[in-house]
Design a protein around this motif. Structure first.
Motif, mmCIF file in Angstrom:
data_model
loop_
_atom_site.group_PDB
_atom_site.id
_atom_site.type_symbol
_atom_site.label_atom_id
_atom_site.label_comp_id
_atom_site.label_asym_id
_atom_site.label_seq_id
_atom_site.Cartn_x
_atom_site.Cartn_y
_atom_site.Cartn_z
ATOM 1 N N ILE A 26 1.013 -1.334 -0.062
ATOM 2 C CA ILE A 26 -0.088 -0.062 -0.099
ATOM 3 C C ILE A 26 0.730 1.112 -0.015
ATOM 4 O O ILE A 26 0.287 2.256 -0.150
ATOM 5 N N CYS A 27 2.101 1.319 0.030
ATOM 6 C CA CYS A 27 2.791 2.224 0.063
ATOM 7 C C CYS A 27 2.752 3.346 -1.178
ATOM 8 O O CYS A 27 3.227 2.239 -2.144
ATOM 9 N N PRO A 28 2.768 4.439 -1.036
ATOM 10 C CA PRO A 28 2.931 5.176 -2.353
ATOM 11 C C PRO A 28 4.464 5.242 -2.839
ATOM 12 O O PRO A 28 4.797 6.107 -3.748
ATOM 13 N N HIS A 29 5.380 4.548 -2.167
ATOM 14 C CA HIS A 29 6.767 4.466 -2.469
ATOM 15 C C HIS A 29 7.429 6.016 -2.918
ATOM 16 O O HIS A 29 7.841 6.158 -3.936
ATOM 17 N N PRO A 30 7.493 7.039 -1.857
ATOM 18 C CA PRO A 30 8.320 8.163 -2.189
ATOM 19 C C PRO A 30 9.671 8.068 -2.604
ATOM 20 O O PRO A 30 10.243 8.752 -2.863
ATOM 21 N N CYS A 31 10.350 6.848 -1.770
ATOM 22 C CA CYS A 31 11.676 6.553 -1.898
ATOM 23 C C CYS A 31 12.077 6.331 -3.473
ATOM 24 O O CYS A 31 13.225 6.743 -3.865
ATOM 25 N N GLU A 32 11.154 5.912 -4.297
ATOM 26 C CA GLU A 32 11.337 5.437 -5.729
ATOM 27 C C GLU A 32 11.509 7.093 -6.577
ATOM 28 O O GLU A 32 12.075 7.093 -7.586
ATOM 29 N N ASP A 33 10.997 8.069 -5.977
ATOM 30 C CA ASP A 33 11.221 9.403 -6.365
ATOM 31 C C ASP A 33 12.524 9.884 -6.800
ATOM 32 O O ASP A 33 12.842 10.628 -7.481
ATOM 33 N N ALA A 40 -4.998 11.830 -5.770
ATOM 34 C CA ALA A 40 -4.742 10.191 -5.618
ATOM 35 C C ALA A 40 -3.627 9.769 -6.538
ATOM 36 O O ALA A 40 -3.324 10.464 -7.429
ATOM 37 N N ARG A 41 -3.201 8.561 -6.222
ATOM 38 C CA ARG A 41 -2.205 8.057 -6.998
ATOM 39 C C ARG A 41 -2.553 7.843 -8.394
ATOM 40 O O ARG A 41 -3.634 7.358 -8.616
ATOM 41 N N ALA A 45 1.324 5.798 5.408
ATOM 42 C CA ALA A 45 1.856 4.832 6.495
ATOM 43 C C ALA A 45 3.109 4.845 6.750
ATOM 44 O O ALA A 45 3.606 4.827 7.979
ATOM 45 N N ILE A 46 4.081 4.807 5.516
ATOM 46 C CA ILE A 46 5.230 5.095 5.910
ATOM 47 C C ILE A 46 5.886 5.914 6.767
ATOM 48 O O ILE A 46 7.027 5.884 7.565
ATOM 49 N N GLY A 47 5.112 7.158 6.829
ATOM 50 C CA GLY A 47 5.542 8.276 7.839
ATOM 51 C C GLY A 47 5.004 8.059 8.967
ATOM 52 O O GLY A 47 5.828 8.634 9.805
ATOM 53 N N ALA A 48 4.067 7.350 9.178
ATOM 54 C CA ALA A 48 3.719 7.134 10.579
ATOM 55 C C ALA A 48 4.669 6.047 11.102
ATOM 56 O O ALA A 48 4.929 5.945 12.359
ATOM 57 N N VAL A 49 5.166 5.055 10.595
ATOM 58 C CA VAL A 49 5.986 4.224 10.710
ATOM 59 C C VAL A 49 7.239 4.640 11.224
ATOM 60 O O VAL A 49 8.069 4.516 12.236
ATOM 61 N N ALA A 50 7.738 5.834 10.291
ATOM 62 C CA ALA A 50 9.050 6.534 10.692
ATOM 63 C C ALA A 50 8.826 6.987 11.899
ATOM 64 O O ALA A 50 9.780 7.281 12.970
ATOM 65 N N ALA A 51 7.839 7.719 12.281
ATOM 66 C CA ALA A 51 7.406 8.576 13.447
ATOM 67 C C ALA A 51 7.517 7.587 14.686
ATOM 68 O O ALA A 51 8.156 8.043 15.727
ATOM 69 N N LYS A 68 19.833 13.948 14.022
ATOM 70 C CA LYS A 68 19.561 14.887 12.958
ATOM 71 C C LYS A 68 18.880 14.160 11.849
ATOM 72 O O LYS A 68 18.831 13.198 11.477
ATOM 73 N N SER A 69 18.054 15.148 11.195
ATOM 74 C CA SER A 69 17.233 14.495 10.213
ATOM 75 C C SER A 69 18.147 14.207 8.665
ATOM 76 O O SER A 69 19.079 14.679 8.672
ATOM 77 N N ILE A 70 17.831 12.987 8.438
ATOM 78 C CA ILE A 70 18.475 12.706 7.110
ATOM 79 C C ILE A 70 18.215 13.491 5.903
ATOM 80 O O ILE A 70 17.285 13.861 5.572
ATOM 81 N N GLU A 71 19.562 13.884 5.470
ATOM 82 C CA GLU A 71 19.362 15.057 4.298
ATOM 83 C C GLU A 71 18.836 14.092 2.990
ATOM 84 O O GLU A 71 19.185 12.954 2.526
ATOM 85 N N ILE A 72 17.952 14.642 2.330
ATOM 86 C CA ILE A 72 17.319 13.890 1.141
ATOM 87 C C ILE A 72 17.119 15.086 -0.028
ATOM 88 O O ILE A 72 16.838 16.156 0.376
ATOM 89 N N PRO A 73 17.400 14.758 -1.149
ATOM 90 C CA PRO A 73 18.228 13.540 -1.570
ATOM 91 C C PRO A 73 19.741 13.308 -0.925
ATOM 92 O O PRO A 73 20.324 14.626 -0.689
ATOM 93 N N GLN A 74 20.128 12.220 -0.503
ATOM 94 C CA GLN A 74 21.609 12.083 -0.266
ATOM 95 C C GLN A 74 22.642 12.349 -1.165
ATOM 96 O O GLN A 74 22.124 12.576 -2.436
ATOM 97 N N LYS A 75 23.727 12.402 -0.685
ATOM 98 C CA LYS A 75 24.873 13.074 -1.594
ATOM 99 C C LYS A 75 26.071 11.692 -1.620
ATOM 100 O O LYS A 75 25.883 10.896 -0.914
#
Length: 625
Positions: free
Chosen positions: A27-34, A243-244, A364-370, A392-399
């Motif tokens: 069910i994740c909208p997978h923001p990681c893939e962006d 919506a997706r 949901a993945i945001g709630a999991v992280a929280a 510290k918050s993770i820098e996105i996008p990473q370098k």
């Protein structure tokens, strides 16, 4: 790990940070893939789908339980949604006695009562929740904060900390006339009643107001409940729909009618029941604060949509009525629970909050992280340590990514198979069937290894000497000062590239190799197991290195051994060493060497004896004069 078909190891890695892999993999909208760099080649890797594949391949109950050192402190978690379950998972691993208080008769929160079964089968969710409870987590159902328990009472009962993860279960209203008429059902209630089996059938036409995932889920669920016609009314265009896109396409395929640039103005009722929805046409004006163009009503364009049921799905909010009787927990201006952005601690000491109740409706993945971050804070709080130190918050996008190779072949993105349209419309059976093993392995092999180390920790497992441990592996670069009287620099050097000089013939003949390549040829761990093998035809030419016939050529930072009669290979020497002329193994005469001397600074040829007439040299003699 998936590319190597190590599925158990892959699931172990995933569950280090995600206790619901099969759920989020669906069910994740997978923001990681962006931000996946594979999109610069063709398309992002199907990260989300690969996690689902792993969870489907391996029974999560087969994963070994970690060793837990029990502690006496009790922690209360309010809400068994993704944030609460995740916090419980990590706190239980730290040894705390965790109890989750859930207002509903089932666990999962919106995962269970907000996402239809055709997207997330209940048995998948229930299995992973049971996997969390086997760590010692207890869930008490039908127990609501504010109705059955309070924060003060929990503290009095010996709970040392409380985590508020109540979610957003209150539907936002349309604020139009006759909204409370029988036949108007909020999107949240409609999905919850469907999930719990309280609503099994719908007759007549259904109109859904909204353009988000809840609106799409409600529309597709209404079709499966045998509604005559299902329409979505949205006040902007397809482009602005939140919506997706894949969800919108699925709804259209299944027969949902989406009407754009329309807004409701009044519920039409007769005898206290819905008989229609009065709407007005819209047009897009200037952008609003969200960046989307603001819809503006077209005067005189009102009309009535024939419908029997209206489902408003324009958003959700946090129901904070549960805070009655509790003191010290403040709300922000959006009526969400106010927390410290790093520690997630509320304005009341020992009380933490996260998920949708703190951020407003999210994924949901945001709630999991929280939930994971809250678990860290609660553990530190009970240990009496600083809640914020080193966080510290993770820098996105990473370098600092690993350089991407050139000429990477394009590969089509993996896609899951689906059940037939006929089966989709008549039941809540799961639509997407996952990836085949062959497809998943191909998709995983597309990974560009951006960060070099994927944190799989397999190196820690296989290091029997324990030179690598979890502690040493997690060490970070740091600058330190050392009090010393002298420094010896031994940084080494870079291999010299002979390809820049045609005289060496390095790029023309496969049997001419560099010193490093020659050492690998002779090494027992090298490509030929220590045997003297000719690169051109991979034949073993001689077993004794002392009998190797040939001549040498030296240059700046490298030198070559160029065999004469048999021309087996080129051996590598350094400019500081004098060449030694061996005797041929195929003839009784001494072989004629050639000697090339070049400048170590410029690479310019200073001396070339390749044209010296052939003559006999004694073993161990130096180069020709």
């Amino acid at each position: 790990m998936i590319a190597q078909e190590k599925y158990t190891e892959a699931l172990e890695i995933i569950t280090r940070t995600l206790p619901l892999p099969g759920v989020l993999g669906r069910i994740c909208p997978h923001p990681c893939e962006d931000v996946c760099r594979r999109k610069d080649v063709d398309e992002p890797i199907s990260i989300c789908t690969l996690k689902r594949f792993t969870a489907d391949q391996v029974d999560i109950d087969d994963l070994p339980l970690i060793e837990i050192t029990p502690r006496n402190e009790k922690v209360a978690i309010i809400g068994a949604g993704p944030a609460g379950l995740t916090a419980a998972y990590f706190l239980a691993q730290d040894g705390f006695k965790v109890t989750i208080f859930e207002a509903l008769p089932v666990a999962g929160g919106m995962l269970r009562v907000g996402i239809p079964d055709y997207r997330l089968p209940p048995d998948v969710l229930e299995k992973e929740i049971k996997w969390i409870t086997r760590l010692g987590v207890e869930i008490k159902f039908n127990t609501a904060l504010g109705r059955d328990i309070t924060i003060d009472r929990l503290m009095d009962d010996g709970y040392k900390s409380v985590y508020l993860a109540v979610g957003c279960h209150a539907n936002m209203k349309l604020n139009i006339p006759n909204e409370d008429t029988v036949g108007v059902i909020s999107g949240v209630k409609f999905l919850r009643d469907t999930a719990l089996g309280d609503l099994k059938e719908i007759k007549g036409n259904v109109a859904i107001v909204g353009g988000g995932d809840v609106a799409i889920d409600a529309a597709r669920s209404a079709l499966r409940l045998d509604a005559d016609k299902v329409s979505i009314i949205y006040r902007r265009t397809h482009t602005e729909m939140p919506a997706r896109e894949e969800e919108i396409e699925d709804a259209l395929e299944e027969g949902v009618d989406i009407q754009f640039l329309m807004a409701p103005v009044e519920v039409m009722e007769k005898d206290g029941k819905v008989v229609g929805l009065k709407c007005i046409k819209m047009e897009l004006g200037a952008p609003d604060k969200s960046g989307r163009r603001r819809p503006v009503p077209v005067e005189g364009s009102e009309f009535v949509v024939d419908t029997d049921i209206i489902i408003p799905a324009i958003g959700q909010r946090t129901d904070t009525a549960f805070l009655k009787g509790s003191t010290g927990v403040d709300l922000d201006r959006w009526n969400n629970i106010n927390v410290d952005p790093v520690s997630f601690e509320t304005t009341r000491k020992g009380v933490f909050a996260g998920g949708d109740a703190q951020t407003g409706p999210g994924i949901a993945i945001g709630a999991v992280a929280a939930g994971r971050e809250a678990a860290i804070s609660i553990s530190r709080y009970l240990d009496g340590t600083d809640l914020k130190e080193g966080r510290k918050s993770i820098e996105i996008p990473q370098k600092n990514f690993n350089p991407m190779d050139k000429g990477i072949p394009k590969v089509e993105r993996a896609k899951m198979s689906r059940i037939s349209m006929e089966d989709r419309k008549k039941s809540f059976a799961e639509v997407e069937q996952g990836l085949s093993e062959a497809t998943a392995v191909i998709e995983a092999k597309k990974c560009l290894n951006c960060m070099v180390c994927c944190e799989c920790l397999e190196c820690v497992k296989v290091c029997k000497a324990e030179a690598l441990t979890l502690e040493t592996h997690s060490q970070k670069d740091e600058a330190i000062e050392i009090d010393t009287g002298s420094i010896i620099l031994t940084p080494g050097g870079e291999p010299y590239d002979p390809a820049q000089h045609d005289i060496y013939g390095y790029t023309k003949h496969p049997n001419i190799v560099t010193s490093m390549e020659f050492e690998r040829i002779l090494s027992a761990s090298g490509p030929y197991g220590g045997h003297m093998v000719r690169p051109s035809d991979h034949k073993e030419i001689i077993k004794s290195r002392k009998k190797l016939p040939g001549c040498s050529a030296s240059g700046p930072g490298m030198s070559m051994w160029v065999p004469m009669a048999t021309v087996p290979v080129c051996a590598v020497r350094t400019p500081s060493r004098r060449p030694c002329w061996p005797k041929s193994t195929t003839a009784k005469t001494w072989m004629q060497p050639f000697f090339i001397s070049t400048s170590a600074r410029t690479g310019k040829i200073l001396r070339d004896t390749t044209t010296v007439p052939r003559m006999n040299w004694g073993f161990g003699s130096s180069s020709p004069k």
